[in-house]
Design a protein around this motif. Structure first.
Motif, PDB file in Angstrom:
ATOM      1  N   PRO A  99       0.809  -1.230   0.000  1.00 33.01           N
ATOM      2  CA  PRO A  99       0.000   0.000   0.000  1.00 33.01           C
ATOM      3  C   PRO A  99       0.841   1.279   0.000  1.00 33.01           C
ATOM      4  O   PRO A  99       0.492   2.245   0.672  1.00 33.01           O
ATOM      5  CB  PRO A  99      -0.765  -0.139   1.310  1.00 33.01           C
ATOM      6  CG  PRO A  99       0.223  -0.811   2.230  1.00 33.01           C
ATOM      7  CD  PRO A  99       1.048  -1.719   1.364  1.00 33.01           C
ATOM      8  N   LEU A 100       1.937   1.292  -0.738  1.00 37.61           N
ATOM      9  CA  LEU A 100       2.773   2.489  -0.834  1.00 37.61           C
ATOM     10  C   LEU A 100       1.926   3.661  -1.339  1.00 37.61           C
ATOM     11  O   LEU A 100       1.259   3.534  -2.362  1.00 37.61           O
ATOM     12  CB  LEU A 100       3.915   2.215  -1.808  1.00 37.61           C
ATOM     13  CG  LEU A 100       5.157   3.092  -1.781  1.00 37.61           C
ATOM     14  CD1 LEU A 100       5.889   2.934  -0.462  1.00 37.61           C
ATOM     15  CD2 LEU A 100       6.068   2.719  -2.941  1.00 37.61           C
ATOM     16  N   PRO A 101       1.916   4.818  -0.638  1.00 36.98           N
ATOM     17  CA  PRO A 101       1.095   5.950  -1.110  1.00 36.98           C
ATOM     18  C   PRO A 101       1.578   6.467  -2.462  1.00 36.98           C
ATOM     19  O   PRO A 101       2.768   6.722  -2.647  1.00 36.98           O
ATOM     20  CB  PRO A 101       1.265   7.010  -0.014  1.00 36.98           C
ATOM     21  CG  PRO A 101       2.491   6.614   0.738  1.00 36.98           C
ATOM     22  CD  PRO A 101       2.605   5.130   0.622  1.00 36.98           C
ATOM     23  N   LEU A 102       0.648   6.588  -3.391  1.00 34.63           N
ATOM     24  CA  LEU A 102       0.970   6.990  -4.755  1.00 34.63           C
ATOM     25  C   LEU A 102       0.154   8.226  -5.103  1.00 34.63           C
ATOM     26  O   LEU A 102      -1.073   8.220  -4.986  1.00 34.63           O
ATOM     27  CB  LEU A 102       0.640   5.842  -5.710  1.00 34.63           C
ATOM     28  CG  LEU A 102       1.117   5.935  -7.162  1.00 34.63           C
ATOM     29  CD1 LEU A 102       1.144   4.535  -7.781  1.00 34.63           C
ATOM     30  CD2 LEU A 102       0.211   6.834  -7.994  1.00 34.63           C
ATOM     31  N   VAL A 103       0.833   9.292  -5.501  1.00 38.76           N
ATOM     32  CA  VAL A 103       0.189  10.540  -5.924  1.00 38.76           C
ATOM     33  C   VAL A 103       0.308  10.631  -7.440  1.00 38.76           C
ATOM     34  O   VAL A 103       1.416  10.618  -7.985  1.00 38.76           O
ATOM     35  CB  VAL A 103       0.849  11.763  -5.259  1.00 38.76           C
ATOM     36  CG1 VAL A 103       0.192  13.054  -5.760  1.00 38.76           C
ATOM     37  CG2 VAL A 103       0.759  11.670  -3.747  1.00 38.76           C
ATOM     38  N   PHE A 104      -0.829  10.710  -8.126  1.00 35.72           N
ATOM     39  CA  PHE A 104      -0.843  10.741  -9.587  1.00 35.72           C
ATOM     40  C   PHE A 104      -1.331  12.097 -10.074  1.00 35.72           C
ATOM     41  O   PHE A 104      -2.470  12.486  -9.832  1.00 35.72           O
ATOM     42  CB  PHE A 104      -1.737   9.628 -10.124  1.00 35.72           C
ATOM     43  CG  PHE A 104      -1.872   9.601 -11.630  1.00 35.72           C
ATOM     44  CD1 PHE A 104      -0.801   9.889 -12.450  1.00 35.72           C
ATOM     45  CD2 PHE A 104      -3.086   9.284 -12.220  1.00 35.72           C
ATOM     46  CE1 PHE A 104      -0.913   9.865 -13.829  1.00 35.72           C
ATOM     47  CE2 PHE A 104      -3.230   9.250 -13.598  1.00 35.72           C
ATOM     48  CZ  PHE A 104      -2.135   9.540 -14.410  1.00 35.72           C
ATOM     49  N   ASP A 105      -0.444  12.823 -10.752  1.00 36.43           N
ATOM     50  CA  ASP A 105      -0.796  14.086 -11.393  1.00 36.43           C
ATOM     51  C   ASP A 105      -1.042  13.783 -12.869  1.00 36.43           C
ATOM     52  O   ASP A 105      -0.089  13.545 -13.612  1.00 36.43           O
ATOM     53  CB  ASP A 105       0.348  15.092 -11.225  1.00 36.43           C
ATOM     54  CG  ASP A 105       0.043  16.450 -11.814  1.00 36.43           C
ATOM     55  OD1 ASP A 105      -1.146  16.772 -12.000  1.00 36.43           O
ATOM     56  OD2 ASP A 105       0.999  17.209 -12.095  1.00 36.43           O
ATOM     57  N   PRO A 106      -2.294  13.759 -13.322  1.00 35.98           N
ATOM     58  CA  PRO A 106      -2.605  13.307 -14.689  1.00 35.98           C
ATOM     59  C   PRO A 106      -2.279  14.369 -15.737  1.00 35.98           C
ATOM     60  O   PRO A 106      -3.175  15.010 -16.318  1.00 35.98           O
ATOM     61  CB  PRO A 106      -4.106  13.014 -14.619  1.00 35.98           C
ATOM     62  CG  PRO A 106      -4.615  13.978 -13.593  1.00 35.98           C
ATOM     63  CD  PRO A 106      -3.520  14.113 -12.568  1.00 35.98           C
ATOM     64  N   VAL A 107      -0.997  14.553 -15.997  1.00 33.60           N
ATOM     65  CA  VAL A 107      -0.526  15.614 -16.888  1.00 33.60           C
ATOM     66  C   VAL A 107      -0.999  15.345 -18.312  1.00 33.60           C
ATOM     67  O   VAL A 107      -0.746  14.284 -18.878  1.00 33.60           O
ATOM     68  CB  VAL A 107       1.014  15.702 -16.846  1.00 33.60           C
ATOM     69  CG1 VAL A 107       1.510  16.732 -17.846  1.00 33.60           C
ATOM     70  CG2 VAL A 107       1.480  16.043 -15.438  1.00 33.60           C
ATOM     71  N   MET A 108      -1.669  16.328 -18.890  1.00 38.56           N
ATOM     72  CA  MET A 108      -2.151  16.225 -20.271  1.00 38.56           C
ATOM     73  C   MET A 108      -1.611  17.343 -21.144  1.00 38.56           C
ATOM     74  O   MET A 108      -1.286  17.131 -22.310  1.00 38.56           O
ATOM     75  CB  MET A 108      -3.682  16.265 -20.301  1.00 38.56           C
ATOM     76  CG  MET A 108      -4.343  15.127 -19.540  1.00 38.56           C
ATOM     77  SD  MET A 108      -6.144  15.260 -19.613  1.00 38.56           S
ATOM     78  CE  MET A 108      -6.604  14.019 -18.412  1.00 38.56           C
ATOM     79  N   VAL A 109      -1.531  18.553 -20.568  1.00 40.33           N
ATOM     80  CA  VAL A 109      -1.125  19.734 -21.334  1.00 40.33           C
ATOM     81  C   VAL A 109      -0.168  20.559 -20.483  1.00 40.33           C
ATOM     82  O   VAL A 109      -0.405  20.748 -19.283  1.00 40.33           O
ATOM     83  CB  VAL A 109      -2.349  20.598 -21.724  1.00 40.33           C
ATOM     84  CG1 VAL A 109      -1.921  21.831 -22.502  1.00 40.33           C
ATOM     85  CG2 VAL A 109      -3.339  19.780 -22.551  1.00 40.33           C
ATOM     86  N   ALA A 110       0.922  21.031 -21.085  1.00 38.69           N
ATOM     87  CA  ALA A 110       1.873  21.887 -20.378  1.00 38.69           C
ATOM     88  C   ALA A 110       1.273  23.270 -20.159  1.00 38.69           C
ATOM     89  O   ALA A 110       0.287  23.655 -20.807  1.00 38.69           O
ATOM     90  CB  ALA A 110       3.166  22.013 -21.181  1.00 38.69           C
ATOM     91  N   THR A 111       1.863  24.031 -19.235  1.00 36.52           N
ATOM     92  CA  THR A 111       1.400  25.394 -18.976  1.00 36.52           C
ATOM     93  C   THR A 111       1.377  26.227 -20.250  1.00 36.52           C
ATOM     94  O   THR A 111       0.509  27.080 -20.444  1.00 36.52           O
ATOM     95  CB  THR A 111       2.314  26.064 -17.932  1.00 36.52           C
ATOM     96  OG1 THR A 111       2.322  25.272 -16.748  1.00 36.52           O
ATOM     97  CG2 THR A 111       1.841  27.465 -17.597  1.00 36.52           C
ATOM     98  N   SER A 112       2.326  25.951 -21.162  1.00 40.70           N
ATOM     99  CA  SER A 112       2.409  26.700 -22.415  1.00 40.70           C
ATOM    100  C   SER A 112       1.327  26.308 -23.413  1.00 40.70           C
ATOM    101  O   SER A 112       1.137  26.973 -24.427  1.00 40.70           O
ATOM    102  CB  SER A 112       3.778  26.445 -23.060  1.00 40.70           C
ATOM    103  OG  SER A 112       3.928  25.069 -23.372  1.00 40.70           O
ATOM    104  N   GLY A 113       0.616  25.202 -23.144  1.00 40.19           N
ATOM    105  CA  GLY A 113      -0.421  24.732 -24.050  1.00 40.19           C
ATOM    106  C   GLY A 113      -0.046  23.510 -24.857  1.00 40.19           C
ATOM    107  O   GLY A 113      -0.886  22.941 -25.565  1.00 40.19           O
ATOM    108  N   ALA A 114       1.194  23.038 -24.765  1.00 43.52           N
ATOM    109  CA  ALA A 114       1.629  21.865 -25.519  1.00 43.52           C
ATOM    110  C   ALA A 114       0.954  20.601 -24.983  1.00 43.52           C
ATOM    111  O   ALA A 114       0.864  20.395 -23.777  1.00 43.52           O
ATOM    112  CB  ALA A 114       3.148  21.713 -25.421  1.00 43.52           C
ATOM    113  N   VAL A 115       0.479  19.754 -25.899  1.00 42.32           N
ATOM    114  CA  VAL A 115      -0.183  18.509 -25.526  1.00 42.32           C
ATOM    115  C   VAL A 115       0.871  17.468 -25.152  1.00 42.32           C
ATOM    116  O   VAL A 115       1.780  17.183 -25.925  1.00 42.32           O
ATOM    117  CB  VAL A 115      -1.062  17.988 -26.677  1.00 42.32           C
ATOM    118  CG1 VAL A 115      -1.671  16.631 -26.315  1.00 42.32           C
ATOM    119  CG2 VAL A 115      -2.165  18.998 -26.991  1.00 42.32           C
ATOM    120  N   LEU A 116       0.738  16.888 -23.950  1.00 42.83           N
ATOM    121  CA  LEU A 116       1.721  15.941 -23.443  1.00 42.83           C
ATOM    122  C   LEU A 116       1.159  14.530 -23.263  1.00 42.83           C
ATOM    123  O   LEU A 116       1.854  13.644 -22.780  1.00 42.83           O
ATOM    124  CB  LEU A 116       2.289  16.440 -22.106  1.00 42.83           C
ATOM    125  CG  LEU A 116       3.011  17.794 -22.165  1.00 42.83           C
ATOM    126  CD1 LEU A 116       3.464  18.208 -20.774  1.00 42.83           C
ATOM    127  CD2 LEU A 116       4.208  17.733 -23.115  1.00 42.83           C
TER     128      LEU A 116
END
Length: 271
Positions: A99-116
């Motif tokens: 049960p290791l704590p896992l934090v998921f940031d679902p990155v889709m688009v950079a601050t500049s607007g680039a699709v990631l």
């Protein structure tokens, strides 16, 4: 003090403001030992992303295995995942570390607007969210993950509750894209809103890497044994301080000051 061991699975930012570079600085500043499995290399600066080179899934897994077989980890943070195949392979490997704590940031688009992240990669996020302790979407990411239009705080909370109910993870929905001078983030889990955080909006363009910084800060504090609400509170305070002390680098969306405008080694030498 033995630092908390935090494994970050994310992409690299050549400009140093987001991604692995922001994660390393944040975790170190919050008392952790950062370790990395890099999923993609990006050529980027404050003006945008000019190139992305994904790391093969076998090598992403090899990085994870190298870290976990020797150093171990107290928490995991996932950011830019790179491809659907990498998402599936990472999920396969991390299931064994529960049960290791896992934090998921679902990155889709950079601050500049680039699709990631393409549609296949976003679809593969489901498996990562299913094993996460916390998912940290901003408003556009939350809308994409739930298929809901979000126009106000009530809509943000409803979407957060829907995502939490579907995945079983706690959801920290970030309200920075909503209009108004007051910024509200909400934490949803177990069918209810557990907590709301409010702060005055900081009017600045120096926000590159805020999402990465927040998620890695939460992971660092969870790894040190903080309860979830306390970890989010501490990480939010750190992000706000880093924005206020941003050095104003570059001609676009500038990076935060992860060292809070100080030279930590000089301070340490005076002690």
């Amino acid at each position: 003090m033995v630092p908390a061991r935090i494994l970050v699975i994310a992409g690299s930012d050549s400009g140093g403001g987001a991604g692995i570079q922001a994660d390393i600085k944040t975790i170190a500043m919050l008392g952790g030992h950062p370790m990395t499995a890099i999923t993609a290399l990006t050529a980027q600066n404050t003006l945008g992303v000019s190139g992305v080179m994904p790391v093969p899934s076998d090598f992403v897994v090899a990085q994870i295995d190298a870290v976990m077989s020797d150093l171990g980890a107290d928490a995991v943070k996932i950011g830019m995942i790179g491809s659907a195949e990498v998402a599936e392979r990472v999920a396969d490997r991390l299931v064994g570390f529960a049960p290791l704590p896992l934090v998921f940031d679902p990155v889709m688009v950079a601050t500049s607007g680039a699709v990631l992240a393409d549609e296949a990669t976003i679809a593969a996020f489901e498996r990562l969210m299913a094993i996460a302790a916390l998912v940290t979407p901003n408003l556009p990411e939350l809308a994409a993950l739930t298929g809901r239009g979000i126009d106000d705080l009530a809509g943000l909370e409803a979407a957060a509750l829907a995502l939490a109910g579907r995945t079983g993870a706690a959801v920290l929905a970030k309200g920075g894209h909503l209009p108004g001078k007051l910024l509200t983030d909400v934490l949803a889990h177990d069918g209810r809103i557990l907590h709301r955080w409010e702060a005055e909006r900081i009017e600045t363009t120096n926000t590159h890497g805020t999402g990465c910084t927040l998620a890695s800060g939460i992971a660092a504090l969870l790894g040190r044994g903080h309860a979830l609400i306390d970890a989010v509170t501490g990480a939010r305070e750190y992000v706000q301080a880093a924005i206020l002390r941003a050095p104003g680098l570059g001609g676009g969306h500038g990076p935060l000051s992860h060292v809070l405008g100080t030279v930590p080694w000089e301070l340490a030498r005076r002690v």
